[in-house]
Design a protein around this motif. Structure first.
Motif, PDB file in Angstrom:
ATOM      1  N   TYR A  17     -21.698  25.804  36.146  1.00  0.00           N
ATOM      2  CA  TYR A  17     -20.869  24.380  36.269  1.00  0.00           C
ATOM      3  C   TYR A  17     -20.508  24.383  34.766  1.00  0.00           C
ATOM      4  O   TYR A  17     -21.076  24.879  33.703  1.00  0.00           O
ATOM      5  CB  TYR A  17     -21.828  23.156  36.456  1.00  0.00           C
ATOM      6  CG  TYR A  17     -22.331  23.098  38.012  1.00  0.00           C
ATOM      7  CD1 TYR A  17     -21.388  22.934  38.948  1.00  0.00           C
ATOM      8  CD2 TYR A  17     -23.611  23.718  38.240  1.00  0.00           C
ATOM      9  CE1 TYR A  17     -21.944  22.813  40.241  1.00  0.00           C
ATOM     10  CE2 TYR A  17     -24.029  23.553  39.585  1.00  0.00           C
ATOM     11  CZ  TYR A  17     -23.110  23.496  40.682  1.00  0.00           C
ATOM     12  OH  TYR A  17     -23.522  23.384  41.960  1.00  0.00           O
ATOM     13  N   VAL A  18     -19.418  23.833  34.530  1.00  0.00           N
ATOM     14  CA  VAL A  18     -18.579  23.652  33.219  1.00  0.00           C
ATOM     15  C   VAL A  18     -18.099  22.230  33.088  1.00  0.00           C
ATOM     16  O   VAL A  18     -17.410  21.614  34.073  1.00  0.00           O
ATOM     17  CB  VAL A  18     -17.370  24.765  33.227  1.00  0.00           C
ATOM     18  CG1 VAL A  18     -16.844  24.265  32.004  1.00  0.00           C
ATOM     19  CG2 VAL A  18     -18.063  26.151  33.118  1.00  0.00           C
ATOM     20  N   ALA A  20     -15.513  20.456  30.964  1.00  0.00           N
ATOM     21  CA  ALA A  20     -14.197  20.601  30.036  1.00  0.00           C
ATOM     22  C   ALA A  20     -14.186  19.234  29.400  1.00  0.00           C
ATOM     23  O   ALA A  20     -13.989  18.214  29.996  1.00  0.00           O
ATOM     24  CB  ALA A  20     -12.986  21.001  30.631  1.00  0.00           C
ATOM     25  N   ILE A  63     -12.569  27.723  28.527  1.00  0.00           N
ATOM     26  CA  ILE A  63     -12.909  27.976  29.656  1.00  0.00           C
ATOM     27  C   ILE A  63     -12.482  29.572  30.146  1.00  0.00           C
ATOM     28  O   ILE A  63     -13.202  30.023  30.901  1.00  0.00           O
ATOM     29  CB  ILE A  63     -12.358  26.892  30.685  1.00  0.00           C
ATOM     30  CG1 ILE A  63     -13.072  25.728  30.593  1.00  0.00           C
ATOM     31  CG2 ILE A  63     -12.515  27.603  32.203  1.00  0.00           C
ATOM     32  CD1 ILE A  63     -12.474  24.634  31.336  1.00  0.00           C
ATOM     33  N   ILE A  89     -15.869  23.448  37.715  1.00  0.00           N
ATOM     34  CA  ILE A  89     -15.624  22.729  36.432  1.00  0.00           C
ATOM     35  C   ILE A  89     -15.204  21.292  36.377  1.00  0.00           C
ATOM     36  O   ILE A  89     -14.248  20.734  37.529  1.00  0.00           O
ATOM     37  CB  ILE A  89     -14.208  23.297  35.923  1.00  0.00           C
ATOM     38  CG1 ILE A  89     -14.276  24.964  35.844  1.00  0.00           C
ATOM     39  CG2 ILE A  89     -13.776  22.735  34.355  1.00  0.00           C
ATOM     40  CD1 ILE A  89     -13.023  25.734  35.661  1.00  0.00           C
TER      41      ILE A  89
END
Length: 162
Positions: A17-18, A20, A63, A89
C-alpha cells in the motif's frame, strides 16, 4: 465493477500500500490514513517529496520509484517490494498533483501489471483526475465518489479476508 467490488479488489494478502500525500501533521488526512494502514498492520509506504520519515516509516519521494522496484522485483528503502503482488495507492494530494502523479505512473513500463487499485480520497480528485485515470487505462481500478478508506476500509479488509 461496483464500488464495493473495487474496494474488495483494492486489498490483498500480498499487497503493498502507498499513501500519496502522506503528512507528518496529525491534523491532516495524509497522517490519519497512513496511521490507519499502520494500525491495521499493512505494509504501507508514505510518499512525500519533502519528508524523510513519517510515523517512523521511511518516505519515498516518487510513486514511480515504487512501481519500478516492484516491476523488477527489487526491495526499496527497507520495504519488501520484491515480494508483493501489486500496489494499491491512496491519494491525498490536490487534484492537479494527482493528475501529474498519474501521468508519472504511466511512464513506468508495465505499470498496469503492478497497479491494482487507486483510491482517490475526497478532495484529491476532480473531473480531470478521472479523465486521466481513463486515459492511462486504470479507471476500472479507481475508487472515488467521496469514498473514504477511514469509513469503508474495514469493509474492504473483511471482504478480502484480511
Amino acid at each position: 465493477m461496483s464500488m464495493r467490488a473495487k474496494i474488495k479488489a483494492f486489498f490483498g494478502p500480498a499487497r503493498q500500500y502507498v499513501v500519496a500525500g502522506a503528512s507528518n501533521n496529525p491534523s491532516k488526512f495524509g497522517f490519519k490514513i497512513l496511521s490507519w494502514y499502520i494500525n491495521h498492520d499493512l505494509s504501507v509506504i508514505p510518499v512525500n517529496p519533502k519528508e524523510n520519515t513519517i510515523l517512523d516509516q521511511p518516505v519515498v519521494s516518487k510513486i514511480e520509484d515504487i512501481i519500478s522496484a516492484m516491476k523488477f522485483k527489487q526491495d526499496l528503502k527497507g520495504y519488501s517490494t520484491s515480494k508483493v503482488d501489486g500496489v494499491s495507492i491512496s491519494f491525498l494530494t490536490q487534484p492537479r498533483i494527482t493528475v501529474r502523479t498519474l501521468q508519472e505512473i504511466a511512464t513506468v513500463e508495465g505499470f498496469k501489471d503492478v497497479v491494482k487499485g487507486l483510491w482517490f480520497q475526497p478532495g484529491s480528485y476532480d473531473e480531470e483526475v478521472i479523465k486521466q485515470a481513463e486515459k492511462i487505462g486504470l479507471y476500472d481500478r479507481v475508487i472515488y465518489e467521496d469514498e473514504c478508506i477511514l469509513v469503508r476500509g474495514e469493509e474492504g479488509l473483511y471482504s478480502a479476508n484480511l
